[in-house]
Design a protein around this motif. Structure first.
Motif, PDB file in Angstrom:
ATOM      1  N   GLY A   1      -2.436 -14.810   8.048  1.00  0.00           N
ATOM      2  CA  GLY A   1      -2.167 -14.175   7.429  1.00  0.00           C
ATOM      3  C   GLY A   1      -1.507 -13.222   8.140  1.00  0.00           C
ATOM      4  O   GLY A   1      -0.229 -13.655   8.690  1.00  0.00           O
ATOM      5  N   LYS A   2      -1.405 -11.863   7.284  1.00  0.00           N
ATOM      6  CA  LYS A   2       0.082 -11.237   7.632  1.00  0.00           C
ATOM      7  C   LYS A   2      -0.500  -9.800   7.925  1.00  0.00           C
ATOM      8  O   LYS A   2      -1.685  -9.457   7.234  1.00  0.00           O
ATOM      9  CB  LYS A   2       1.143 -11.239   6.486  1.00  0.00           C
ATOM     10  N   THR A   3       0.400  -8.701   9.055  1.00  0.00           N
ATOM     11  CA  THR A   3      -0.420  -7.614   8.849  1.00  0.00           C
ATOM     12  C   THR A   3      -0.108  -6.589   7.469  1.00  0.00           C
ATOM     13  O   THR A   3       0.527  -7.231   6.830  1.00  0.00           O
ATOM     14  CB  THR A   3       0.975  -7.091   9.843  1.00  0.00           C
ATOM     15  N   LYS A   4      -0.978  -5.946   7.071  1.00  0.00           N
ATOM     16  CA  LYS A   4      -1.560  -5.206   5.841  1.00  0.00           C
ATOM     17  C   LYS A   4      -0.012  -3.817   6.475  1.00  0.00           C
ATOM     18  O   LYS A   4       0.211  -3.992   5.017  1.00  0.00           O
ATOM     19  CB  LYS A   4      -2.304  -4.561   5.659  1.00  0.00           C
ATOM     20  N   TRP A   5       0.552  -3.744   7.465  1.00  0.00           N
ATOM     21  CA  TRP A   5       1.165  -2.384   7.678  1.00  0.00           C
ATOM     22  C   TRP A   5       2.573  -3.406   7.981  1.00  0.00           C
ATOM     23  O   TRP A   5       2.826  -3.774   8.501  1.00  0.00           O
ATOM     24  CB  TRP A   5       0.737  -1.752   9.036  1.00  0.00           C
ATOM     25  N   SER A   6       3.776  -1.908   6.599  1.00  0.00           N
ATOM     26  CA  SER A   6       4.875  -2.447   6.841  1.00  0.00           C
ATOM     27  C   SER A   6       5.062  -0.747   7.789  1.00  0.00           C
ATOM     28  O   SER A   6       4.424  -0.714   8.331  1.00  0.00           O
ATOM     29  CB  SER A   6       5.201  -1.796   5.220  1.00  0.00           C
ATOM     30  N   PHE A   7       6.282  -0.949   7.891  1.00  0.00           N
ATOM     31  CA  PHE A   7       7.632  -0.320   9.225  1.00  0.00           C
ATOM     32  C   PHE A   7       6.072   1.247   8.170  1.00  0.00           C
ATOM     33  O   PHE A   7       5.923   2.026   9.075  1.00  0.00           O
ATOM     34  CB  PHE A   7       8.910  -0.209   8.599  1.00  0.00           C
ATOM     35  N   PHE A   8       7.062   1.033   7.285  1.00  0.00           N
ATOM     36  CA  PHE A   8       6.818   2.773   6.497  1.00  0.00           C
ATOM     37  C   PHE A   8       5.416   3.392   6.299  1.00  0.00           C
ATOM     38  O   PHE A   8       4.513   4.520   5.887  1.00  0.00           O
ATOM     39  CB  PHE A   8       7.578   2.985   5.149  1.00  0.00           C
ATOM     40  N   GLY A   9       5.046   2.224   6.086  1.00  0.00           N
ATOM     41  CA  GLY A   9       3.263   1.994   6.101  1.00  0.00           C
ATOM     42  C   GLY A   9       3.229   2.965   7.212  1.00  0.00           C
ATOM     43  O   GLY A   9       2.270   3.731   7.188  1.00  0.00           O
ATOM     44  N   LEU A  10       3.330   2.215   8.290  1.00  0.00           N
ATOM     45  CA  LEU A  10       2.375   2.736   9.679  1.00  0.00           C
ATOM     46  C   LEU A  10       3.149   4.448   9.815  1.00  0.00           C
ATOM     47  O   LEU A  10       2.113   5.132  10.580  1.00  0.00           O
ATOM     48  CB  LEU A  10       3.585   2.332  10.980  1.00  0.00           C
ATOM     49  N   VAL A  11       4.194   4.944   9.400  1.00  0.00           N
ATOM     50  CA  VAL A  11       4.975   6.358   9.285  1.00  0.00           C
ATOM     51  C   VAL A  11       3.654   7.286   8.291  1.00  0.00           C
ATOM     52  O   VAL A  11       3.411   7.865   9.491  1.00  0.00           O
ATOM     53  CB  VAL A  11       6.483   6.317   9.377  1.00  0.00           C
ATOM     54  N   ARG A  12       3.631   6.407   7.644  1.00  0.00           N
ATOM     55  CA  ARG A  12       3.012   7.356   7.036  1.00  0.00           C
ATOM     56  C   ARG A  12       1.598   7.716   7.194  1.00  0.00           C
ATOM     57  O   ARG A  12       1.323   8.841   7.514  1.00  0.00           O
ATOM     58  CB  ARG A  12       2.318   6.989   5.346  1.00  0.00           C
ATOM     59  N   TYR A  13       1.035   5.931   8.116  1.00  0.00           N
ATOM     60  CA  TYR A  13       0.328   6.610   8.506  1.00  0.00           C
ATOM     61  C   TYR A  13      -0.284   7.569   9.814  1.00  0.00           C
ATOM     62  O   TYR A  13      -1.174   8.348  10.010  1.00  0.00           O
ATOM     63  CB  TYR A  13      -0.703   5.146   9.096  1.00  0.00           C
ATOM     64  N   ALA A  14       0.623   7.734  10.427  1.00  0.00           N
ATOM     65  CA  ALA A  14       0.808   8.585  11.348  1.00  0.00           C
ATOM     66  C   ALA A  14       1.351   9.988  11.027  1.00  0.00           C
ATOM     67  O   ALA A  14       0.617  10.643  11.467  1.00  0.00           O
ATOM     68  CB  ALA A  14       2.036   8.309  12.268  1.00  0.00           C
ATOM     69  N   TRP A  15       1.656   9.760   9.664  1.00  0.00           N
ATOM     70  CA  TRP A  15       1.994  11.651   9.302  1.00  0.00           C
ATOM     71  C   TRP A  15       0.883  11.883   9.326  1.00  0.00           C
ATOM     72  O   TRP A  15       0.203  13.003   8.857  1.00  0.00           O
ATOM     73  CB  TRP A  15       3.142  11.603   8.176  1.00  0.00           C
ATOM     74  N   SER A  16       0.052  11.050   8.209  1.00  0.00           N
ATOM     75  CA  SER A  16      -0.751  11.687   7.613  1.00  0.00           C
ATOM     76  C   SER A  16      -2.225  12.048   8.751  1.00  0.00           C
ATOM     77  O   SER A  16      -3.342  13.336   8.083  1.00  0.00           O
ATOM     78  CB  SER A  16      -2.175  11.384   6.587  1.00  0.00           C
ATOM     79  N   GLY A  17      -2.364  11.001  10.393  1.00  0.00           N
ATOM     80  CA  GLY A  17      -3.565  11.777  10.733  1.00  0.00           C
ATOM     81  C   GLY A  17      -2.764  12.902  11.329  1.00  0.00           C
ATOM     82  O   GLY A  17      -3.745  13.447  11.765  1.00  0.00           O
TER      83      GLY A  17
END
Ligand code: UDP
Ligand code: MG
Length: 327
Positions: A204-220
């Protein structure tokens, strides 16, 4: 005998759930003094994950447990659901894609027996990961450790084994916008880190796009830091100070060169000064919002820790029954 419950969030992982079970089964073939089971959390998968889980349960019986969401709520929600539905003494949080090697479980057990409440896997290499992703992640850890009360370990994953008292503490934080890595650090308890090499996804594929990760980091970041709100006060104050300095300069300049007076400086000064005052006031309002925001999370005021291994052993009956001392 202690029972280890492995919580696995799954989103579109039909090709992974069974191989994961088998990999864990192989590891536990060599562990005689612990019972185990896997609690899968199907996070609204759109592929055949749920059917696969049903099939697996038929074949493997009670070792397989699952809960299934009505839609995709995200990994953080799946982790929360898994932890709050877990019932046994030790809980392991593990990804479905075999990127978290089950072979580390014996090491985790050792750590817990040494008296740690948490034993986590720490990635020592980022092989197979884009350079920019590693660089940004390093930057994220640097900033977050500086501006918040959290301490996140570089490469520390959320692949962990935790005692029940730690799981309970994590569940005391009922905020909606969850950042589990931060929460696990916030509750305290010592973590023993076991180094491991990065592994490629099984299927399968990772569920994280680059922007998804950036959003995740920001929300953290936002979940633990009120720095952006507070920075406004500083910005406003700096502008006011600049206005005052500019005013003094203009005044002296006007005294020295009376023939050059045009009036533009007064207008700029007024704008700067008023702008600065308004931003400062916004910052003060921000301070209150920051407090309201933190209060709204209803985090526990303190978290108690049952200290020694011995105490904990005394308070846990056989078969995972937890006594009053720990409740
Ligand atoms: N996951 C989930 N819900 C989501 C996205 C991911 O439960 O909305 C699960 C996914 O099935 C996997 C784990 O979270 O077990 C980690 O996801 P992934 O492997 O895509 O992330 P990566 O390893 O690339 O950081
Ligand atoms: Mg993965």
């Amino acid at each position: 005998m202690k029972h280890i419950e492995i919580v696995v969030p799954c989103y579109n992982e039909e090709a992974c759930v069974a191989p994961l079970f088998e990999a864990v089964e192989r590891v536990f073939a060599g562990i005689k003094d612990h019972e185990w089971s896997i609690l899968y959390v199907n996070d609204g998968s759109r592929d055949g994950t749920l059917d696969e889980l049903k099939r697996l349960k038929e074949v493997k019986g009670d070792r397989v447990q699952y809960i299934s969401f009505a839609r995709n709520f995200g990994k953080e929600s799946a982790i929360y659901a898994g932890l709050s539905n877990s019932t046994w003494d030790l809980v392991v949080l593990m990804d479905a894609d075999l990127q978290h090697p089950p072979e580390l479980i014996p090491e985790f057990i050792k750590g817990i027996e040494e008296g740690y409440d948490c034993c986590g896997a720490c990635r020592v290499s980022r092989k197979g990961e884009p350079l920019i992703r590693s660089a940004m992640s390093r930057m994220f850890y640097g900033i977050i450790n500086r501006v918040t009360s959290m301490h996140l370990v570089q490469g520390g994953s959320d692949y962990r084994m935790m005692t029940r008292q730690m799981v309970k503490s994590i569940l005391l934080l009922t905020e909606r916008e969850r950042f589990t890595k931060g929460i696990m650090s916030w509750v305290g308890f010592e973590t023993k880190w076991i180094p491991y090499e990065n592994v490629e996804r099984y299927a399968g594929k990772t569920k994280w796009s680059f922007f998804g990760l950036v959003r995740y980091a920001w929300s953290g970041f936002i979940a633990f830091a009120t720095t952006p709100l507070r920075a406004v006060t500083w910005l406003g104050s700096i502008i006011v100070l600049a206005a005052v300095a500019f005013a003094i300069y203009t005044f002296i300049d006007a005294l020295n060169h009376p023939e050059q007076r045009t009036g533009y400086a007064t207008i700029i000064l007024m704008l700067l000064f008023l702008g600065g005052i308004i931003i400062t006031i916004l910052g003060v309002i921000g301070e209150y919002i920051a407090r309201i925001y933190m209060e709204l999370k209803h985090r526990p005021i303190y978290i108690e820790k049952i200290n020694t291994v011995k105490e904990r052993k005394d308070s846990v009956h056989s078969d995972g029954e937890v006594s009053d001392a720990e409740n």
